[in-house]
Design a protein around this motif. Structure first.
Motif, PDB file in Angstrom:
ATOM      1  N   SER A 221      18.701 -10.086  -4.633  1.00  0.00           N
ATOM      2  CA  SER A 221      19.208  -8.981  -3.514  1.00  0.00           C
ATOM      3  C   SER A 221      17.877  -8.175  -2.485  1.00  0.00           C
ATOM      4  O   SER A 221      18.322  -7.447  -2.384  1.00  0.00           O
ATOM      5  N   GLU A 222      16.525  -9.040  -3.178  1.00  0.00           N
ATOM      6  CA  GLU A 222      15.970  -8.231  -2.559  1.00  0.00           C
ATOM      7  C   GLU A 222      15.479  -9.071  -0.869  1.00  0.00           C
ATOM      8  O   GLU A 222      15.391  -8.420   0.065  1.00  0.00           O
ATOM      9  N   ILE A 223      14.968 -10.622  -1.884  1.00  0.00           N
ATOM     10  CA  ILE A 223      14.895 -11.218  -0.221  1.00  0.00           C
ATOM     11  C   ILE A 223      15.924 -11.978   0.111  1.00  0.00           C
ATOM     12  O   ILE A 223      16.283 -12.521   0.317  1.00  0.00           O
ATOM     13  N   LYS A 227      19.297  -7.516   2.335  1.00  0.00           N
ATOM     14  CA  LYS A 227      18.203  -6.210   2.286  1.00  0.00           C
ATOM     15  C   LYS A 227      17.380  -5.176   2.683  1.00  0.00           C
ATOM     16  O   LYS A 227      16.833  -3.906   3.573  1.00  0.00           O
ATOM     17  N   ASP A 231      19.767  -3.192   5.760  1.00  0.00           N
ATOM     18  CA  ASP A 231      19.300  -2.297   4.674  1.00  0.00           C
ATOM     19  C   ASP A 231      17.810  -1.708   4.669  1.00  0.00           C
ATOM     20  O   ASP A 231      17.983  -0.037   5.149  1.00  0.00           O
ATOM     21  N   ASN A 232      17.471  -2.016   4.964  1.00  0.00           N
ATOM     22  CA  ASN A 232      15.959  -1.691   4.831  1.00  0.00           C
ATOM     23  C   ASN A 232      15.241  -0.385   6.596  1.00  0.00           C
ATOM     24  O   ASN A 232      14.373  -0.332   6.511  1.00  0.00           O
ATOM     25  N   HIS A 234      13.365  -3.289   8.806  1.00  0.00           N
ATOM     26  CA  HIS A 234      12.094  -4.140   8.430  1.00  0.00           C
ATOM     27  C   HIS A 234      11.960  -4.863   9.729  1.00  0.00           C
ATOM     28  O   HIS A 234      13.773  -5.563   9.626  1.00  0.00           O
ATOM     29  N   GLU A 238       8.243  -8.100   9.123  1.00  0.00           N
ATOM     30  CA  GLU A 238       8.200  -7.873   7.895  1.00  0.00           C
ATOM     31  C   GLU A 238       9.199  -8.463   7.106  1.00  0.00           C
ATOM     32  O   GLU A 238       8.568  -8.983   5.797  1.00  0.00           O
ATOM     33  N   GLU A 241       7.152 -11.785   5.894  1.00  0.00           N
ATOM     34  CA  GLU A 241       6.152 -11.505   5.219  1.00  0.00           C
ATOM     35  C   GLU A 241       6.086 -11.571   4.389  1.00  0.00           C
ATOM     36  O   GLU A 241       5.903 -12.088   2.657  1.00  0.00           O
ATOM     37  N   GLN A 242       8.022 -10.490   4.394  1.00  0.00           N
ATOM     38  CA  GLN A 242       7.976 -10.952   2.245  1.00  0.00           C
ATOM     39  C   GLN A 242       8.847 -12.066   1.819  1.00  0.00           C
ATOM     40  O   GLN A 242       8.603 -12.001   0.520  1.00  0.00           O
ATOM     41  N   ASP A 245       5.388 -13.476   0.679  1.00  0.00           N
ATOM     42  CA  ASP A 245       4.515 -12.767  -0.058  1.00  0.00           C
ATOM     43  C   ASP A 245       5.517 -12.899  -1.665  1.00  0.00           C
ATOM     44  O   ASP A 245       4.614 -12.999  -2.601  1.00  0.00           O
ATOM     45  N   GLN A 246       7.341 -12.966  -1.766  1.00  0.00           N
ATOM     46  CA  GLN A 246       7.856 -13.376  -2.695  1.00  0.00           C
ATOM     47  C   GLN A 246       7.461 -15.065  -3.233  1.00  0.00           C
ATOM     48  O   GLN A 246       7.096 -15.727  -4.800  1.00  0.00           O
ATOM     49  N   GLY A 249       3.653 -14.692  -4.814  1.00  0.00           N
ATOM     50  CA  GLY A 249       3.755 -14.510  -5.649  1.00  0.00           C
ATOM     51  C   GLY A 249       4.705 -14.730  -7.011  1.00  0.00           C
ATOM     52  O   GLY A 249       4.085 -15.291  -7.898  1.00  0.00           O
TER      53      GLY A 249
ATOM     54  N   ASN B 214      12.581   3.496   2.158  1.00  0.00           N
ATOM     55  CA  ASN B 214      13.256   1.811   2.599  1.00  0.00           C
ATOM     56  C   ASN B 214      11.419   1.140   3.755  1.00  0.00           C
ATOM     57  O   ASN B 214      11.400   0.736   4.591  1.00  0.00           O
ATOM     58  N   THR B 216       8.196  -1.031   3.590  1.00  0.00           N
ATOM     59  CA  THR B 216       7.429  -2.434   3.451  1.00  0.00           C
ATOM     60  C   THR B 216       6.536  -2.339   2.195  1.00  0.00           C
ATOM     61  O   THR B 216       5.943  -1.732   1.945  1.00  0.00           O
ATOM     62  N   ARG B 218       3.565  -3.510   2.586  1.00  0.00           N
ATOM     63  CA  ARG B 218       2.141  -3.459   2.334  1.00  0.00           C
ATOM     64  C   ARG B 218       2.074  -1.542   2.957  1.00  0.00           C
ATOM     65  O   ARG B 218       0.713  -0.916   3.100  1.00  0.00           O
ATOM     66  N   HIS B 253       8.552  -7.160  -8.749  1.00  0.00           N
ATOM     67  CA  HIS B 253       8.944  -7.878  -8.231  1.00  0.00           C
ATOM     68  C   HIS B 253       7.574  -8.706  -6.826  1.00  0.00           C
ATOM     69  O   HIS B 253       6.940  -7.976  -6.880  1.00  0.00           O
ATOM     70  N   PRO B 254       8.035  -9.766  -7.311  1.00  0.00           N
ATOM     71  CA  PRO B 254       7.029 -10.514  -6.775  1.00  0.00           C
ATOM     72  C   PRO B 254       6.445 -10.769  -5.146  1.00  0.00           C
ATOM     73  O   PRO B 254       5.323  -9.683  -5.266  1.00  0.00           O
ATOM     74  N   HIS B 255       7.137 -10.062  -4.298  1.00  0.00           N
ATOM     75  CA  HIS B 255       6.846  -9.351  -3.351  1.00  0.00           C
ATOM     76  C   HIS B 255       5.672  -8.614  -3.153  1.00  0.00           C
ATOM     77  O   HIS B 255       5.803  -7.430  -2.151  1.00  0.00           O
TER      78      HIS B 255
END
Lengths: 308, 303
Positions: A221-223, A227, A231-232, A234, A238, A241-242, A245-246, A249, B214, B216, B218, B253-255
């Motif tokens: 539900s994050e990547i 969301k 929701d966010n 972004h 961004e 980028e996420q 990053d996911q 990681g 909300n 990011t 960074r 979370h990884p990100h």
């Protein structure tokens, strides 16, 4: 106002979980998983193909993306439909460009209304995950059991009949379940569900009333564009980028802890918009260039996981 | 209901007695991992529902559980990397549910304080005996499992009664994390004994940043660095406190890990920071600052 005596009693204060759907387990303590061909990250891309009925009921709640204004809310109805007509084609073009498979979580109403989409999914070799009947027919605690059985049966049977696929996965509309959803989907022959986000790897679920076991697949539900972008709020850079990053990681973690799954959840009316597609292109292009990635469907990933 | 519980006196930020942290440091920095347990089907509370959707809200329940199954380890490893000991805001029942996590924290000599029994049991409207019961349960259960007498309190899901602070002082808690009026600790007015407010945060808190603002990852990293810079500057006048409250289901979370890692690296590499725990800050404050601060507050009353 007084607080009842029972409020300070804790009958389920015990080792492990406070429910019997699944067992407690630390991810870091589990055996390492190996993916085919030495891949370190299994990339599981899912797209949602949803039908939001104009007369979507508000009870017990509206599925995210649902109707907003008074009836008839043509503006939300048609913007969602845009995803099924235009947006998904743009996503598929990109997936073709990078030779990526995906899983498609689909309301059975979408398959009935738009047979073209089923044909196209089959031609691509993608997997269909049953996502209930439509986004107005939720599964939720306290619902009538006979209605829920009918919804599960209609969804799974319709999708199997129209696609010819076994349909092994289930995602509840809005990822909402009743106490009995697992039992009913298990009885319908479903092997994995996507509603439980407690983990980054598959874990076993027990359907109630000894109906048997299923797997929880780590559908994020994050990547997800919903969301991050809706929701966010972004921006698209961004979002990209996420995603990177996911992956980074998980990839790093896989060096020590074995294979990982990266779930990327896309919504055609969000990511498939004209001004967003180039950013999705950047993200998928970047993922396609990474080493040791296995792009696979939910069923393929689960089979590889179970075989170990 | 009252317009003000009068838990502290107004105390202007300028002109206070100078706090100097051990080694002449300007900022006392602590990290507060909330290790929480949310029940799938808690008893109903008339003031607050535990889950936004009808029970069982399996999606949000499992989102919370991700912190314990998956995220905690990642968060802990980043903290290990920078030798930061956590001060754990603990759902005390987690001691029974997940002793493996407790053991890891005990082995690292992290501090435990109480965040109630479950984060799905709210203190609103509890009578005195009930509120005493959750404090006594917390003290005894953590003592038995870890050998630590807890010093701090962050009310479960930030739910209180009018008497919470008095009871905390009576049970000889050193600090409460429930008050957000300042960037320095200060005396809380209680019936008997002493209690201080420990700066926690509902700003630089991962849940607030990720779920309310909300932001990011960074951006969160940058907020942490910016906050530290300001508190270090102001800390030259009188020592400040900075807390990063965390929830493994958010930061784990990884990100999101890389930005947190960079922020911790930034703070721990500074020479004006005292990397510590809430209990150590409280003990130092009682020993070196409490009396002069209390006297200054009294003297400036009505300023």
């Amino acid at each position: 106002m007084t607080v009842a005596k029972e409020y300070l009693e804790y009958p389920l204060r015990r080792y492990g979980m406070d429910q019997d759907f699944y067992e407690w387990s630390l991810l870091v303590k589990r055996p390492k998983v190996k993916w085919p061909n030495g891949a370190r990250v299994a990339l599981w891309i899912t797209t949602d193909l949803e039908f939001f009925p104009l007369d979507q009921p508000a009870k017990p709640f509206k599925a995210p993306g649902g109707m907003v204004t008074a009836y008839p809310d043509l503006r939300h109805y048609t913007t969602r439909d845009y995803g099924n007509r235009v947006g998904i084609q743009r996503i598929w073009r990109l997936l073709d460009k990078y030779k990526m498979k995906s899983s498609v979580a689909m309301n059975s109403k979408v398959a009935e209304r738009y047979p073209y989409l089923v044909k196209k999914i089959n031609a691509r070799g993608d997997e269909i995950i049953a996502m209930g009947v439509d986004q107005g027919k939720l599964h939720y605690g306290g619902m009538d059991d006979a209605i829920e059985i009918a919804q599960v049966t209609e969804s799974v049977n319709t999708l199997r009949k129209l696609s010819g696929q076994p349909v092994r996965g289930w995602m509840s509309p809005a990822k909402s379940e009743s106490w009995n959803t697992l039992k009913h989907v298990k009885n319908a022959g479903i092997e994995y569900v996507c509603d439980w986000v407690a983990d980054d790897m598959p874990f076993e679920l027990k359907a109630p009333d000894n109906a048997g076991k299923l797997w929880a697949m780590p559908h994020t539900s994050e990547i997800s564009d919903r969301k991050i972008i809706i929701d966010n709020k972004h921006n698209e850079d961004e979002f990209v980028e996420q995603i990177k990053d996911q992956f980074t990681g998980l990839y790093k973690e896989s060096a020590k802890q074995g294979g990982r799954i990266m779930s990327l959840s896309l919504t055609p009316y969000i990511s498939g918009l004209h001004y967003r597609v180039k950013y999705l292109d950047q993200a998928l292009g970047w993922l396609a260039k990474q080493k040791n990635v296995w792009v696979a469907t939910g069923s393929e990933i689960l089979d590889a996981f179970k075989s170990q | 209901m009252k317009p003000d519980l009068e838990l502290y006196d107004y105390w202007p930020y300028e002109g206070r007695p100078k706090i100097t942290w051990p080694g002449g440091k300007k900022v006392a920095f602590w990290v507060a991992p909330n290790i929480e347990f949310y029940e799938l089907n808690p008893p109903a509370n008339p003031k607050r529902t535990a889950w936004p959707r009808p029970i069982p809200d399996v999606n949000l329940y499992s989102n919370r559980d991700y912190g314990n199954r998956v995220g905690h380890w990642r968060m802990m490893e980043v903290m290990d990397k920078y030798k930061v000991r956590g001060s754990i805001s603990l759902s005390v029942a987690l001691i029974e549910h997940h002793p493996e996590i407790i053991k890891e924290c005990v082995d690292r000599n992290w501090e435990f304080f109480s965040h109630g029994i479950y984060n799905t049991r709210y203190s609103y409207d509890m009578d005195e005996a009930q509120e005493r019961a959750i404090m006594e349960d917390s003290i005894e259960t953590v003592m038995k499992a870890t050998g630590q007498r807890i010093s701090g309190w962050l009310a479960p899901a930030l739910t209180h009664t009018e008497r919470t602070m008095d009871l905390l002082a009576e049970y000889q808690f050193l600090y409460t994390c429930d008050l957000f009026q300042d960037d320095q600790p200060q005396p809380v007015k209680v019936n008997k004994g002493r209690l201080i407010s420990m700066p926690y945060s509902l700003e630089i808190n991962d849940i607030i940043v990720y779920n309310s603002y909300n932001a990011t990852p960074r951006r969160y990293g940058q907020m942490i660095k910016d906050q530290f810079d300001l508190l270090a500057e102001e800390g030259k006048e009188s020592g400040t406190v900075m807390c990063i409250p965390l929830h493994a289901y958010a930061v784990g979370h990884p990100h999101r890990l890389a930005a947190f890692d960079e922020a911790l690296e930034y703070i721990t590499s500074r020479d004006d920071v005292w990397v510590t725990t809430a209990r150590e800050i409280a003990e130092y404050y009682y020993e070196n600052c409490y009396d002069t601060c209390a006297a200054d507050i009294a003297a400036r009353k009505g300023d």
